[in-house]
Design a protein around this motif. Sequence first.
Motif, PDB file in Angstrom:
ATOM      1  N   MET A 176       0.818  -1.214   0.000  1.00 48.06           N
ATOM      2  CA  MET A 176       0.000   0.000   0.000  1.00 48.06           C
ATOM      3  C   MET A 176       0.854   1.267   0.000  1.00 48.06           C
ATOM      4  O   MET A 176       0.323   2.373   0.101  1.00 48.06           O
ATOM      5  N   ASN A 177       2.174   1.098  -0.092  1.00 48.46           N
ATOM      6  CA  ASN A 177       3.120   2.226  -0.120  1.00 48.46           C
ATOM      7  C   ASN A 177       3.129   3.017   1.197  1.00 48.46           C
ATOM      8  O   ASN A 177       3.371   4.232   1.201  1.00 48.46           O
ATOM      9  N   LEU A 178       2.860   2.331   2.313  1.00 48.12           N
ATOM     10  CA  LEU A 178       2.950   2.985   3.612  1.00 48.12           C
ATOM     11  C   LEU A 178       4.408   2.997   4.068  1.00 48.12           C
ATOM     12  O   LEU A 178       5.160   2.055   3.816  1.00 48.12           O
ATOM     13  N   ILE A 179       4.799   4.079   4.733  1.00 47.06           N
ATOM     14  CA  ILE A 179       6.156   4.172   5.256  1.00 47.06           C
ATOM     15  C   ILE A 179       6.215   3.540   6.641  1.00 47.06           C
ATOM     16  O   ILE A 179       5.178   3.248   7.251  1.00 47.06           O
ATOM     17  N   SER A 180       7.437   3.354   7.141  1.00 51.53           N
ATOM     18  CA  SER A 180       7.618   2.668   8.427  1.00 51.53           C
ATOM     19  C   SER A 180       6.890   3.383   9.558  1.00 51.53           C
ATOM     20  O   SER A 180       6.325   2.743  10.456  1.00 51.53           O
ATOM     21  N   LYS A 181       6.881   4.709   9.535  1.00 51.33           N
ATOM     22  CA  LYS A 181       6.213   5.474  10.585  1.00 51.33           C
ATOM     23  C   LYS A 181       4.713   5.207  10.589  1.00 51.33           C
ATOM     24  O   LYS A 181       4.065   5.217  11.652  1.00 51.33           O
ATOM     25  N   GLU A 182       4.135   4.983   9.408  1.00 46.75           N
ATOM     26  CA  GLU A 182       2.704   4.695   9.309  1.00 46.75           C
ATOM     27  C   GLU A 182       2.404   3.238   9.642  1.00 46.75           C
ATOM     28  O   GLU A 182       1.317   2.914  10.134  1.00 46.75           O
ATOM     29  N   ILE A 183       3.363   2.359   9.367  1.00 47.12           N
ATOM     30  CA  ILE A 183       3.159   0.931   9.621  1.00 47.12           C
ATOM     31  C   ILE A 183       3.277   0.602  11.106  1.00 47.12           C
ATOM     32  O   ILE A 183       2.603  -0.311  11.604  1.00 47.12           O
ATOM     33  N   ALA A 184       4.131   1.349  11.824  1.00 46.07           N
ATOM     34  CA  ALA A 184       4.415   1.038  13.237  1.00 46.07           C
ATOM     35  C   ALA A 184       3.154   0.889  14.088  1.00 46.07           C
ATOM     36  O   ALA A 184       2.979  -0.131  14.772  1.00 46.07           O
ATOM     37  N   PRO A 185       2.212   1.882  14.090  1.00 42.36           N
ATOM     38  CA  PRO A 185       1.010   1.704  14.924  1.00 42.36           C
ATOM     39  C   PRO A 185       0.096   0.593  14.439  1.00 42.36           C
ATOM     40  O   PRO A 185      -0.663   0.023  15.218  1.00 42.36           O
ATOM     41  N   LEU A 186       0.157   0.277  13.152  1.00 39.96           N
ATOM     42  CA  LEU A 186      -0.679  -0.802  12.628  1.00 39.96           C
ATOM     43  C   LEU A 186      -0.235  -2.157  13.147  1.00 39.96           C
ATOM     44  O   LEU A 186      -1.062  -3.051  13.370  1.00 39.96           O
ATOM     45  N   LEU A 187       1.083  -2.319  13.328  1.00 32.51           N
ATOM     46  CA  LEU A 187       1.613  -3.591  13.828  1.00 32.51           C
ATOM     47  C   LEU A 187       1.886  -3.553  15.331  1.00 32.51           C
ATOM     48  O   LEU A 187       2.376  -4.540  15.888  1.00 32.51           O
ATOM     49  N   ASN A 188       1.618  -2.407  15.952  1.00 33.12           N
ATOM     50  CA  ASN A 188       1.824  -2.278  17.391  1.00 33.12           C
ATOM     51  C   ASN A 188       3.303  -2.469  17.770  1.00 33.12           C
ATOM     52  O   ASN A 188       3.633  -3.121  18.755  1.00 33.12           O
ATOM     53  N   ILE A 189       4.188  -1.926  16.932  1.00 34.83           N
ATOM     54  CA  ILE A 189       5.623  -1.983  17.210  1.00 34.83           C
ATOM     55  C   ILE A 189       6.226  -0.610  16.921  1.00 34.83           C
ATOM     56  O   ILE A 189       5.550   0.276  16.367  1.00 34.83           O
ATOM     57  N   SER A 190       7.479  -0.440  17.285  1.00 37.11           N
ATOM     58  CA  SER A 190       8.160   0.828  17.032  1.00 37.11           C
ATOM     59  C   SER A 190       8.608   0.919  15.581  1.00 37.11           C
ATOM     60  O   SER A 190       8.586  -0.077  14.837  1.00 37.11           O
TER      61      SER A 190
END
Length: 222
Positions: A176-190
């Motif tokens: 989905m072209n999400l960056i790491s900062k956007e992915i972090a809360p989705l996976l509940n990780i830093s």
Amino acid sequence: MPPWYRTWWSYLLYSVLALLALAYVYHLIAAGRRRLVMQKELELYRQKQQFKKESDLKDQKIDSLKEENLQSELRHKSEELIQSTLNIVRKNEILLDIKKEVLGISHSISEENLVSLRRKTLRLLGQIETNIEHDNDLQAFQSTFDSVHHDFFKKLEAAYPELNNKDKLLCAYIKMNLISKEIAPLLNISVRGVEISRYRLRKKLNLEEGDNLAEFLQKFSK
């Protein structure tokens, strides 16, 4: 002697002329019939061409309507996908805030008579953790994502059965072209955890050092 027009050869001439006249009339009638048949065949051919043209136009309109319906359905699925993603983000952010507050309460309790309360808070933490890991929003997200991206999760699981749920979700978010900062809360990780997960994911997908993970996932299942 009879006059010349009553002689036998004159009668013979009359017969020949009559036969020629009948043949000429027959030729005219046959030619007229042939012209009529040709005209009918030409008209039938024109009607067939017109029918084919109208049929092609109808088929084009039907194809256009089908394409519009597919595009509309795809837009609807994409909107559902975005909404599911936003729901997961909001839910995880709220749960993370609650988790921090509960941890603060749990750490501040040290009296022996409050052991039961501490156990309750820890049990609440376990419920929050379970809610973060297993949520209907995730199932809805996966189902919608498969609809939009041609059974991406199913094909990914079939091709790489060793991937766990977080690995597959990470693949979807990268697609989905999400960056790491956007992915972090989705996976509940830093954010650092996302980078580590990306590195491990490359290994599981057997990518070489020069291979681009995002490009690989964009092309996957197309």
